[in-house]
Design a protein around this motif. Structure first.
Motif, PDB file in Angstrom:
ATOM      1  N   TYR A 155       0.745  -1.162   0.051  1.00  0.00           N
ATOM      2  CA  TYR A 155      -0.030  -0.001   0.073  1.00  0.00           C
ATOM      3  C   TYR A 155       0.806   1.128  -0.021  1.00  0.00           C
ATOM      4  O   TYR A 155       2.070   1.191   0.677  1.00  0.00           O
ATOM      5  CB  TYR A 155      -0.902   0.305   1.247  1.00  0.00           C
ATOM      6  N   ALA A 156       0.278   2.291  -0.632  1.00  0.00           N
ATOM      7  CA  ALA A 156       1.072   3.474  -0.564  1.00  0.00           C
ATOM      8  C   ALA A 156       0.922   4.182   0.927  1.00  0.00           C
ATOM      9  O   ALA A 156       1.816   4.839   1.321  1.00  0.00           O
ATOM     10  CB  ALA A 156       0.699   4.632  -1.685  1.00  0.00           C
ATOM     11  N   VAL A 157      -0.356   3.943   1.124  1.00  0.00           N
ATOM     12  CA  VAL A 157      -0.463   4.656   2.661  1.00  0.00           C
ATOM     13  C   VAL A 157      -0.434   3.481   3.742  1.00  0.00           C
ATOM     14  O   VAL A 157      -1.485   2.546   3.507  1.00  0.00           O
ATOM     15  CB  VAL A 157      -1.839   5.241   2.770  1.00  0.00           C
ATOM     16  N   GLY A 158       0.350   3.536   4.539  1.00  0.00           N
ATOM     17  CA  GLY A 158       0.535   2.576   5.677  1.00  0.00           C
ATOM     18  C   GLY A 158      -0.929   2.273   6.454  1.00  0.00           C
ATOM     19  O   GLY A 158      -1.669   3.285   6.532  1.00  0.00           O
TER      20      GLY A 158
END
Lengths: 218, 247
Positions: free
Chosen positions: A89-92
């Motif tokens: 994912y780009a955002v954790g």
């Protein structure tokens, strides 16, 4: 029993059983350590017991095997789990529920075995191993006084035990969950017991360097 | 309300995807998240661009079709709701919202935010059912079921198979989904007959499809729109281990 260990749950069964074995050992270990707080004689007697007792001698290789199995399977499981998400994912993950320890068990485990190597060379190799080899090791109490007289050694030791605390605080209840010995009533209870167990073990271990650092040893 | 959107765009399964930035203005706070995407798609179509593909169906939180990993959370920043039940009032005006598809090796991206969740169907087909002989309709109360068992079974049966558990799990594990199905059947007399075979077959299929294992982080339970408890995972472990030990 057919191919139980090829399944994901079977591998975790090994993790949980070996983990519970290791935390039981820690309780014994910390009890022996705590005798140093009473007197030099008590500690030396406890060390002599550990060096000569037949049951302990049998259990040492079993314990080593327990560590090897626990570490080996953690690597196998972690690698497989990492492969389950090839694209990250780009955002954790912002989910608040999972405890920090739960998400970092492998890293915590790495810290624990890293310092364990150091610990084995500094203590075990000079104490119990010497007796198993038929030598007379350095006086155990002197060794404690010497090593814990150095501030950096105390610091490393405390960091190590804190990592161990987090590892146990998740691992202990997690083992029961994996064994299926859990339900909605017992999840919070076991989590509390795990925390208490981890606190008792961690405080027990940390009390030794603190005791010697403040020069309370005889 | 105005938002900056950072949306994953991917033409198909083979192509390499990337994030595209969009801005959307004058959205009512009472707009649902999917309606907001509908408005965006309207704008894209009007300006001759390709609309964003996303899954949806009932839009009332029961079909399990909507997905979306929004700002690092499956089904977005609200508890016990699906994305279709999420409203823009849960965000702040001017927020940047990052929207990603479920990330799991077992859920390949079909297009943009749409992933293929056929793996869940395959797990169900491997054992998530009871075998019933054909014949007349059985009497309503011929098989008594205790209230507690019925409740527990219904709690597990609330699973809509959306895949949020897999999406949010750091291991991409499907254990909550599998355990919900196993648990809902294991608590009923009708399901007990095939319980052993079911637990073994479904876990084997789950492993085969490349889902990760459970490390008890409880993230799945937190993000499950139906708040299915990890106590069902304990039951699945119990069912599976007992079945294996008796082999």
């Amino acid at each position: 029993m057919s191919n139980i260990f090829s399944s994901s749950i079977g591998k975790k069964l090994i993790m949980s059983l070996s983990g519970l074995f290791l935390v039981t050992f820690l309780l014994l270990h910390v009890s022996i350590n705590l005798t140093a707080l009473f007197s030099r004689e008590a500690y030396e007697a406890a060390c002599a017991f550990m060096d000569t007792n037949i049951f302990i001698q049998i259990m040492v290789p079993v314990l080593a095997l327990g560590f090897v199995i626990h570490i080996l399977f953690s690597i196998i499981i972690t690698l497989k789990n990492r492969n389950a998400r090839p694209v990250k994912y780009a955002v954790g993950n912002n989910t608040e529920a999972s405890s920090w320890a739960a998400k970092n068990m492998f890293v915590l485990g790495l810290i624990v075995i890293g310092f364990l190597g150091l610990h084995l060379t500094h203590f075990w190799a000079k104490m119990q191993l010497q007796h198993f080899l038929g030598h007379h090791g350095e006086n155990a109490y002197e060794l404690l006084t010497r090593l814990f007289g150095q501030w950096y050694y105390c610091a490393i030791y405390v960091v190590w035990i804190i990592a161990l605390y987090f590892h146990i605080s998740h691992g202990f209840w997690s083992a029961f969950q994996t064994l299926g010995l859990n339900n909605s009533k017992w999840i919070p209870r076991l989590q509390l017991i795990a925390k208490l167990y981890a606190i008792v073990v961690a405080l027990g271990f940390i009390s030794i360097p603190v005791y010697f650092w403040f020069g309370l040893g005889q | 309300m105005n938002f900056k959107l950072k949306i994953w765009r991917q033409k198909n399964n083979k192509s390499k995807g990337r994030f595209e930035n969009y801005t959307i203005e004058n959205v009512s706070s009472d707009t649902s998240f999917l309606e907001m995407l509908d408005i965006l798609n309207d704008q894209l179509i009007c300006t001759g661009q390709e609309p964003v593909a996303f899954d949806h169906d009932c839009r009332e939180g029961i079909c399990g079709m909507c997905s979306l990993y929004i700002n690092g959370r499956a089904h977005g920043p609200d508890d016990e709701v699906t994305t279709c039940q999420l409203h823009m009032r849960k965000f702040k005006d001017g927020d940047t919202i990052t929207i990603e598809p479920w990330r799991s090796g077992a859920f390949p991206v079909v297009k943009d935010l749409v992933v293929n969740r056929y793996a869940f169907d395959q797990i169900l087909q491997s054992g998530g059912f009871i075998s019933v002989n054909t014949g007349g309709v059985p009497d309503g109360n011929a098989i008594p079921v205790g209230k507690e068992d019925a409740d527990e079974s219904m709690d597990a049966a609330a699973c809509i198979g959306c895949g949020a558990c897999v999406a949010t799990c750091k291991n991409g594990s499907a254990m909550l989904f599998v355990s919900a199905r196993v648990s809902s059947l294991a608590k009923l007399p009708q399901g007990k007959i095939e319980a052993k075979r079911r637990a073994k077959a479904m876990v084997a299929k789950m492993d085969e499809l490349g889902f990760g294992g459970c490390t008890n982080t409880q993230a799945c339970e937190a993000e499950c729109p139906k708040a299915i408890s990890i106590s069902h995972i304990a039951r699945l472990n119990r069912e599976f281990l007992c079945a294996k030990l008796q082999d």
